[in-house]
Write an enzyme that holds these catalytic residues in place. Structure first.
Site, PDB file in Angstrom:
ATOM      1  N   GLY A   1      38.237  39.471  39.624  1.00 15.17           N
ATOM      2  CA  GLY A   1      38.421  38.934  40.976  1.00 15.17           C
ATOM      3  C   GLY A   1      39.893  38.723  41.263  1.00 15.17           C
ATOM      4  O   GLY A   1      40.367  38.969  42.378  1.00 15.17           O
TER       5      GLY A   1
ATOM      6  N   ASP B   1      37.665  27.284  35.063  1.00 15.24           N
ATOM      7  CA  ASP B   1      37.143  28.291  34.123  1.00 15.24           C
ATOM      8  C   ASP B   1      36.626  27.660  32.829  1.00 15.24           C
ATOM      9  O   ASP B   1      36.161  28.375  31.941  1.00 15.24           O
ATOM     10  CB  ASP B   1      38.230  29.327  33.804  1.00 15.24           C
TER      11      ASP B   1
ATOM     12  N   LYS C   1      31.650  32.673  40.536  1.00 16.75           N
ATOM     13  CA  LYS C   1      32.485  33.335  39.534  1.00 16.75           C
ATOM     14  C   LYS C   1      31.816  34.635  39.051  1.00 16.75           C
ATOM     15  O   LYS C   1      30.917  35.127  39.711  1.00 16.75           O
ATOM     16  CB  LYS C   1      32.748  32.376  38.358  1.00 16.75           C
TER      17      LYS C   1
ATOM     18  N   ARG D   1      30.607  39.604  44.439  1.00 14.83           N
ATOM     19  CA  ARG D   1      31.438  38.465  44.841  1.00 14.83           C
ATOM     20  C   ARG D   1      32.013  38.634  46.248  1.00 14.83           C
ATOM     21  O   ARG D   1      32.174  39.752  46.734  1.00 14.83           O
ATOM     22  CB  ARG D   1      32.548  38.262  43.793  1.00 14.83           C
TER      23      ARG D   1
ATOM     24  N   SER E   1      46.028  34.879  33.987  1.00 10.24           N
ATOM     25  CA  SER E   1      46.569  34.738  35.348  1.00 10.24           C
ATOM     26  C   SER E   1      48.039  35.159  35.377  1.00 10.24           C
ATOM     27  O   SER E   1      48.479  35.845  36.302  1.00 10.24           O
ATOM     28  CB  SER E   1      46.483  33.285  35.812  1.00 10.24           C
TER      29      SER E   1
ATOM     30  N   SER F   1      41.307  27.682  46.000  1.00 11.64           N
ATOM     31  CA  SER F   1      41.295  28.973  45.299  1.00 11.64           C
ATOM     32  C   SER F   1      42.703  29.537  45.187  1.00 11.64           C
ATOM     33  O   SER F   1      43.331  29.899  46.185  1.00 11.64           O
ATOM     34  CB  SER F   1      40.394  29.974  46.038  1.00 11.64           C
TER      35      SER F   1
END
Ligand code: S3P
Length: 455
Positions: A111, A335, A362, A139, A39, A183
């Site tokens: 994503g 995750d 996911k 997705r 991230s 999210s």
């Protein structure tokens, strides 16, 4: 085996991407270093592209998701130099992308890249097509195109999915956005759009990882976050110059989680993992596992560019307790649930996890597939669309053959199955070895360094 694989690849011959495991791992006592957080790596690259001047990162995760970020930025005209050790991005300031005609940006499996990048594209003066692999193309993208349209940009989706065409606006207007899913991708996409928009954008966001806010604050940009119990109110003023950011990226807690669980479920083993990002919005795995009786110690705690980091020390667990997992921890462990399910499989009783519908959205439907893996292992589950009950068995010992098909090549399904094989026994055939390139290319090398025997 590795030499044979390299030769097959060199001559373009088909490589067998199934991993076979038939031996449990022997006790180990080791120290590990893990690559940079995914991230943070993606966010650093995207923000550096909007800064004025050269930003440099070390310990950047060189996985496919991050390499695709670099490729997309290069296609948008950003100069980037990188080697195994570091990456330099020469930003030319806000809204400095070059929007060539008929530009296609491939976000691969990511994503995070697809959704965050769209936030930076709300200025594009030519139509841009965003595409992705088979998994990403399944997705939902309306979760970002709907709020981003409110800024004034135009999106055409394929029934809410990729490919998505983006056509920006010359004059984006700030918005109010209510983020209800927890999210971080949606929240961050809107924050990156706000970066390039005059005026105050306001977000009411259900709690989720807050790396974007931390980085914006560290860069001295006008962000204000009011933390409430279940949600944050974020106010951000756009159109401010961004200074370059040199960053030694802290290591990834989600990748570390495979080794935390491997150690806690193995016999007589100990492991130290160094320099891990323990941002409280990411430490659900530590909180949940401790509630289940796993021994995890933190040491050498410090702050680096607003992020909290520490060394982790984990030991084999003797007795594991079942958990009624508080849903407020879901987003901080989103995750890691596949791994948490493995711990629940060995706990002494029934564990229950609720409000987890996001897990089916996911890279693959992970709630469903997690349950399927447990069933193949001989563990009873009760599954709904958003919850799972796991009937643990402290004496679990697998002797049969287990085949994991993993058609969507989900990296976390592959790595979780590998850990299950190493701790519970059985003869496993797990597809697809190549999937680790998405987030953790050195995963199998690290597993081998602990002494595991893999085919
Ligand atoms: C991520 C946020 C999470 C997580 C993903 C990375 C991020 O997704 O599952 O792997 O970097 O913002 P959501 O924000 O959609 O829950």
């Amino acid at each position: 085996m590795l030499i044979l694989e390299s030769l097959l690849k060199l001559f373009n011959l088909p490589v067998n991407n199934t991993l076979k495991i038939s031996d449990q791992i022997n006790p180990f006592n080791k120290v590990l270093r893990i690559e940079g957080d995914k991230s943070l790596s993606i966010r650093w690259a995207l923000l550096a592209s909007q800064a004025q001047g050269k930003s440099k990162a070390s310990n950047l995760l060189m996985s496919e998701d991050v390499l695709n970020t670099i490729k997309c930025l290069k296609k948008l005209g950003v100069k980037i130099r990188y080697s195994k050790k570091s990456c330099e991005i020469y930003g030319k300031g806000l809204n400095s992308f070059k929007y060539k005609k008929n530009l296609i940006l491939d976000c691969g499996n990511s994503g995070t890249l697809g959704r965050l990048l769209m936030g930076l594209l709300i200025h594009s003066n030519n139509k841009i097509k965003i595409v992705g692999d088979k998994s990403l193309s399944k997705r939902d993208f309306t979760r970002v195109t709907v709020p981003l349209s409110k800024f004034g940009a135009n999106f055409k989706t394929n029934s809410g999915k990729l490919p998505v065409d983006v056509l920006g606006t010359k004059k984006p207007a700030p918005i109010f956005y209510h983020e209800k899913r927890g999210s971080a991708q949606c929240k961050s996409s809107v924050l990156l759009a706000a970066l390039n928009t005059n005026g105050e954008t306001k977000i009411r966001a259900k709690k989720s990882r807050n790396h974007t806010e931390v980085l914006l604050k560290y860069l001295n940009l006008p962000i204000n976050v009011k933390q409430n119990k279940n949600y944050d109110i974020i106010k951000f003023f756009g159109k401010r110059k961004i200074k370059p950011l040199n960053y030694n990226i802290p290591s990834d807690i989600s990748s570390s989680a495979f080794f935390i669980v491997l150690t806690s479920l193995s016999k007589k083993s100990k492991l130290k993992i160094k320099n891990i990002n323990i941002n409280p919005s990411r430490t659900g795995i530590i909180k949940i596992l401790r509630m289940m009786g796993v021994k995890i110690k933190l040491s050498n705690i410090k702050f680096h560019k607003g992020e909290k980091i520490a060394d982790l020390f984990i030991e084999s667990s003797k007795e594991l307790k079942p958990i009624n997992c508080p849903p407020k921890l879901n987003s901080s462990a989103i995750d890691e649930f596949l791994l948490i399910f493995l711990v629940a499989a060995k706990a002494n009783g029934v564990s229950s996890f609720r409000d987890l519908s996001e897990l089916n959205k996911k890279e693959s439907p992970r709630l469903k597939l997690g349950s399927m893996i447990l069933n193949k292992m001989g563990i009873k589950t009760i599954l709904t669309n958003n919850s799972i009950k796991i009937f643990g068995n402290p004496d679990l010992k697998i002797r049969k053959k287990i085949k994991i098909n993993n058609f969507l090549k989900d990296h976390r399904i592959f790595m979780t199955s590998t850990i299950a094989a190493l701790v519970f026994g059985g003869r496993w055939h797990i597809y697809d070895k190549d999937s680790i390139k998405t987030s953790f290319p050195s995963f199998l090398k690290k597993i081998r360094s602990l002494g595991a025997k893999l085919s």
